[in-house]
Design a protein around this motif. Structure first.
Motif, PDB file in Angstrom:
ATOM      1  N   ARG A 665      -4.383  -1.103 -10.930  1.00  0.00           N
ATOM      2  CA  ARG A 665      -3.680   0.290 -10.734  1.00  0.00           C
ATOM      3  C   ARG A 665      -3.396   0.253 -12.478  1.00  0.00           C
ATOM      4  O   ARG A 665      -3.363   1.506 -13.030  1.00  0.00           O
ATOM      5  CB  ARG A 665      -2.576  -0.060  -9.850  1.00  0.00           C
ATOM      6  N   ASN A 671      -4.361   4.744  -9.050  1.00  0.00           N
ATOM      7  CA  ASN A 671      -4.350   4.582  -7.220  1.00  0.00           C
ATOM      8  C   ASN A 671      -4.904   3.878  -6.405  1.00  0.00           C
ATOM      9  O   ASN A 671      -5.368   4.183  -5.881  1.00  0.00           O
ATOM     10  CB  ASN A 671      -4.485   6.476  -6.756  1.00  0.00           C
ATOM     11  N   GLN A 673      -7.213   0.734  -4.909  1.00  0.00           N
ATOM     12  CA  GLN A 673      -6.594   0.493  -3.311  1.00  0.00           C
ATOM     13  C   GLN A 673      -7.912  -0.834  -3.206  1.00  0.00           C
ATOM     14  O   GLN A 673      -9.239  -0.478  -2.887  1.00  0.00           O
ATOM     15  CB  GLN A 673      -6.388   1.953  -2.033  1.00  0.00           C
ATOM     16  N   LEU A 702       4.322  -2.920  -5.783  1.00  0.00           N
ATOM     17  CA  LEU A 702       3.343  -1.845  -4.933  1.00  0.00           C
ATOM     18  C   LEU A 702       3.816  -1.339  -4.434  1.00  0.00           C
ATOM     19  O   LEU A 702       3.789  -1.954  -2.728  1.00  0.00           O
ATOM     20  CB  LEU A 702       2.222  -2.829  -4.567  1.00  0.00           C
ATOM     21  N   SER A 706      -1.378   0.695  -1.481  1.00  0.00           N
ATOM     22  CA  SER A 706      -2.437   0.064  -2.318  1.00  0.00           C
ATOM     23  C   SER A 706      -2.960  -1.203  -1.953  1.00  0.00           C
ATOM     24  O   SER A 706      -4.043  -1.435  -2.331  1.00  0.00           O
ATOM     25  CB  SER A 706      -1.898  -0.161  -3.520  1.00  0.00           C
TER      26      SER A 706
END
Length: 846
Positions: A665, A671, A673, A702, A706
């Motif tokens: 990130r 963003n 994931q 976080l 995520s």
């Protein structure tokens, strides 16, 4: 009607005012002595007035009683019964009047006044009851008879007391002195009751929602009756002007009450009937219009099954354009291939009077193809509930039946190999056990596992692996008898139920035949592939008499075959310690692997198909054993789940993935994931770990989004309260929930609506077979459309060709992953891949 009501209101109000003014003038005007000598109320006028009022009262009762129905308002019966009693007692008053022949006992002023007072009191009570009582039907059917019984009982009691027991009545008139205080007071009390009734009726006229009866006439009747009572308080002789005025006012009040009854019982129903006729004509036209526009075929017939009508859709089907062309004809006149079964159903419905709804019947289409109709047949009845015909609706459900068959096939058969799946295998196994018990025969269960199948997927890709599985399935079918059942449990595991064993040698022959058939090379495009399989065999009932133990026994025997070097078969024995030791050894090595950090994570990119951008990845665990080398998750994950070690391994995967997504990130995409797989065992373990996971996310600063948790359909199918609660906590923490391998299990919409699912992952078995116009593409498009309507994103697994990618993009799929994009990569390799692919997007994400 509203205008007519306003006119009636003004007319009644004017009449009341006129009567009141007349009464006041006569009351205030001094009477000359000569007037007292005039007989305004001779006997014949009294008889005429009373007979007229009695006739009106009887008309009120007769009209109301004969037109009454249970749905009519109860106050009509109350008015009718009250006026019946008043009319009868007025008749007794007439017969007892001075100058009339003696009626059983001598006539006289007090006798006639007594009957008069009771009649007036009953009239006042009746009007007051109607003013207070809600205007609605009786709750019980017997209520009208109770009221008429009360009315006649009161009348009989009054007659008995008035004729035979005049001594029991208070004095109402003294010859030479006139009316007594009791008589005058009674008149005022009656006037008071009537005043209350008049006030309540007047109050109703001021309501925003007017009552549905003639309130103005009842208000007028109450007011005029008060004037009548006041007239009888002021008379000095039985022939003076106030006697005449009181009787005329009484007649007017009765006529107003009759007006209420007439409007409610005669005029209003007649006007409603006329309005209904007009509405009926409109309704018939609207009904035909509605029937013509419904998306189903509709027709109706008489008792002889001659057509009476139909909608346009049906007429079009039979090649007709106008309803007159079908009326009077029978079905056999219209259809060359008419099924007599349809007529039998029609006659059954007509004969029994019972509907036959939503049933399915086969039929032949014009082009000769077989089809299905869903039809409903309802008897048409007249007002006496006699069956006069039949109404039929039907829809061509051929396509739906095909879809249902497809869905049923998907539920019971493996999409890749077309073999029975695990669900149908369990059903067949249960059936086989019952059959063996019933017939006293044996059967065998063989479990086959392809040796080192993972190498095919790793070297040639999943498409090649899937093609190999299909060829294996075909060879298995060709190697067994028709009575045997070949199934695919999943992955590279197959089962064979070997039915009707004469002896154990039959199973041996089948096992050898399978090994030989699968030892022949398989051709995959330009490659020749040699496979071996390990087969575990168990015999029913020699090894067990429980169906649930059969698969477990064959699994242990199969492990024994693998332990012995693969490419062989092994029979289950009760002392299979070797298999248990193997699992124990792997369990111990798993514990060491956790302690010595022999695990690592690789990441397979998940691509946003609309842009080609990567901001998602799936974390996959790898085990590099120091001696045995790389061990597939397929081998150690089941052991980890059985032993509970999966909980500790799962925690490690979560913490590792969190650290990695924190890093990415910062350097790749804000963003980013990462999806991690969570075993059902982790959900059911007493230490579910969600609190520690949430704390770790907060420690790393976080957000929940995520991380995505991937779960199986089996988990949500068997979810208890604790699992539901945990899934809810993940959703509340904004941690995504993804349903993995969607379409291979139950794929129920119930679970998609019941749980807060963010993503579904279409299983690679669907993706590998999609092509333009294929059934698998249709299924994928259906899944994608369904998910989007539920607000769920879709990820396609196992994309390996450009054609698959283009078809999925056209279908509106949100994300994709597979070897077409990249194999699973170590973190550094992933970063290099990301930089290379997303170089045009990096600036926009920072």
């Amino acid at each position: 009607m509203a205008k007519q009501s306003k006119v009636s209101e003004k007319l009644i109000n004017a009449s009341i005012a006129s009567m009141a003014i007349l009464f006041i003038i006569l009351w205030l005007m001094p009477q000359p002595p000569s007037m007292s000598q005039i007989k305004f109320m001779p006997l014949w006028i009294h008889i005429t007035c009373e007979m007229f009022s009695i006739m009106v009262a009887m008309f009120v009762f007769g009209v109301t009683w004969n037109s009454y129905k249970v749905e009519r308002d109860s106050n009509l019966i109350i008015l009718a019964c009250g006026l019946l009693s008043v009319g009868l007692i007025d008749f007794l008053h007439l017969l007892s009047f001075t100058g009339m022949p003696d009626f059983i006992t001598p006539s006289g002023p007090e006798k006639t006044i007594n009957f008069w007072l009771v009649a007036r009191l009953i009239a006042a009570i009746t009007l007051l009851t109607v003013a207070v009582n809600p205007w609605q039907p009786f709750q019980k059917k017997s209520s009208p008879y109770i009221f008429i019984g009360i009315s006649l009982s009161v009348t009989f009691l009054t007659a008995w007391l008035g004729i035979y027991h005049q001594d029991l009545w208070p004095r109402t008139f003294v010859e030479g002195s006139g009316l007594t205080a009791f008589k005058i007071g009674s008149e005022y009390i009656i006037s008071g009751l009537l005043s209350i009734a008049a006030f309540l009726f007047y109050k109703s006229t001021r309501q925003e929602k007017m009552p549905r009866y003639d309130i103005y006439s009842l208000f007028g009747a109450s007011c005029v009756t008060i004037l009548s009572e006041l007239s009888f308080v002021n008379f000095h002789s039985f022939t003076d002007i106030f006697q005449l005025l009181g009787h005329l006012y009484k007649i007017s009040a009765y006529l107003l009450i009759y007006r209420v009854v007439f409007i409610s019982s005669v005029r209003a129903p007649f006007e409603s009937l006329e309005a209904f006729k007009e509405k009926l004509l409109v309704s018939e036209s609207m009904l035909q219009s509605v029937i013509d526009n419904v998306p189903v075929r509709v027709f109706w017939k008489d008792r002889e099954l001659r057509f009476l009508g139909a909608n346009k859709l049906f007429l079009k089907d039979v090649g007709l354009s106008h309803i007159n062309e079908i009326v009077g004809k029978k079905s056999e006149d219209l259809f060359t291939e008419y099924n007599e079964l349809y007529s039998q159903d029609d006659y059954t419905v007509i004969r029994t009077g019972n509907s036959k709804l939503n049933y399915e019947v086969p039929f032949k289409k014009v082009n000769g193809e077989s089809g299905w109709l869903q039809t409903s047949k309802v008897p048409l009845k007249d007002t006496d509930t006699c069956v006069i015909g039949i109404l039929v609706t039907f829809t061509d459900i051929t396509e739906r039946k095909k879809a249902e068959q497809t869905i049923e096939f998907q539920a019971n058969y493996d999409a890749l190999t077309q073999l029975p799946n695990r669900r149908y295998f369990n059903i067949r196994l249960e059936h086989e056990v019952k059959s063996a018990v019933l017939n006293g025969k044996k059967f065998a269960l063989a479990l086959l596992d392809i040796d080192n199948f993972k190498e095919v997927n790793d070297t040639l890709g999943h498409s090649a692996g899937d093609e190999l599985l299909k060829q294996v399935a075909q060879r298995l079918i060709n190697s067994v008898r028709d009575i045997d059942t070949v199934s695919r449990l999943g992955g590279d595991e197959f089962t064979i139920i070997i039915s009707n064993l004469k002896d154990n040698n039959t199973a041996e022959v089948v096992a050898q035949k399978l090994l030989k058939a699968l030892s022949e090379p398989f051709k995959l495009e330009e490659n020749k592939i040699f496979l071996t399989v390990s087969i575990g065999l168990t015999i029913y009932p020699d090894d067990t008499n429980l169906s649930e133990d059969m698969l477990k026994n064959s699994d242990q025997a199969m492990y024994q075959a693998k332990l012995q070097g693969r490419n062989r078969h092994s029979y289950f024995t009760s002392d299979m310690q070797v298999a248990a030791q193997n699992r124990l050894q792997l369990t111990n090595e798993l514990r060491v692997a956790i302690e010595e950090k022999q695990f690592s994570l690789v990441y397979q990119p998940i691509v946003e198909l609309s842009t080609g951008f990567i901001h998602k990845a799936e974390a996959l665990i790898r085990w590099q054993h120091p001696k045995r080398g790389a061990i597939s998750p397929i081998e150690f994950i089941p052991i980890a789940e059985i032993t509970g070690l999966i909980v500790e391994i799962g925690d490690w995967v979560f913490y590792e993935a969190c650290n990695q997504v924190k890093c990415w990130r910062n350097i790749l995409a804000h963003n980013f994931q990462i999806s991690i797989n969570k075993s059902p065992v982790q959900f059911t373990h007493k230490r579910q770990g969600f609190k520690e996971w949430f704390d770790f996310l907060r420690e790393l600063d976080l957000p929940g989004e995520s991380i995505v948790i991937e779960i199986t359909e089996g988990l949500v199918l068997n979810a208890d309260a604790s699992i539901k609660n945990l899934l809810m906590k993940y959703s509340e923490a904004n941690i995504g929930i993804s349903l993995d391998d969607f379409g291979t299990g139950y794929s129920s919409l119930t679970y998609l609506k019941k749980y807060d699912i963010d993503y579904i992952k279409i299983d690679r078995s669907f993706i590998s077979n999609i092509s333009s116009g294929s059934e698998d593409l249709t299924l994928c498009e259906t899944m994608i459309e369904m998910a989007h309507k539920l607000g769920i994103k879709v990820i396609a697994e196992g994309i390996e060709t450009e054609e698959q990618l283009e078809l999925l993009i056209s279908a509106g799929c949100d994300y994709g992953q597979g070897y077409w994009f990249s194999k699973p990569l170590a973190p550094k390799e992933f970063e290099n891949y990301f930089m290379k692919r997303n170089k045009n997007f990096i600036d926009s994400t920072h």
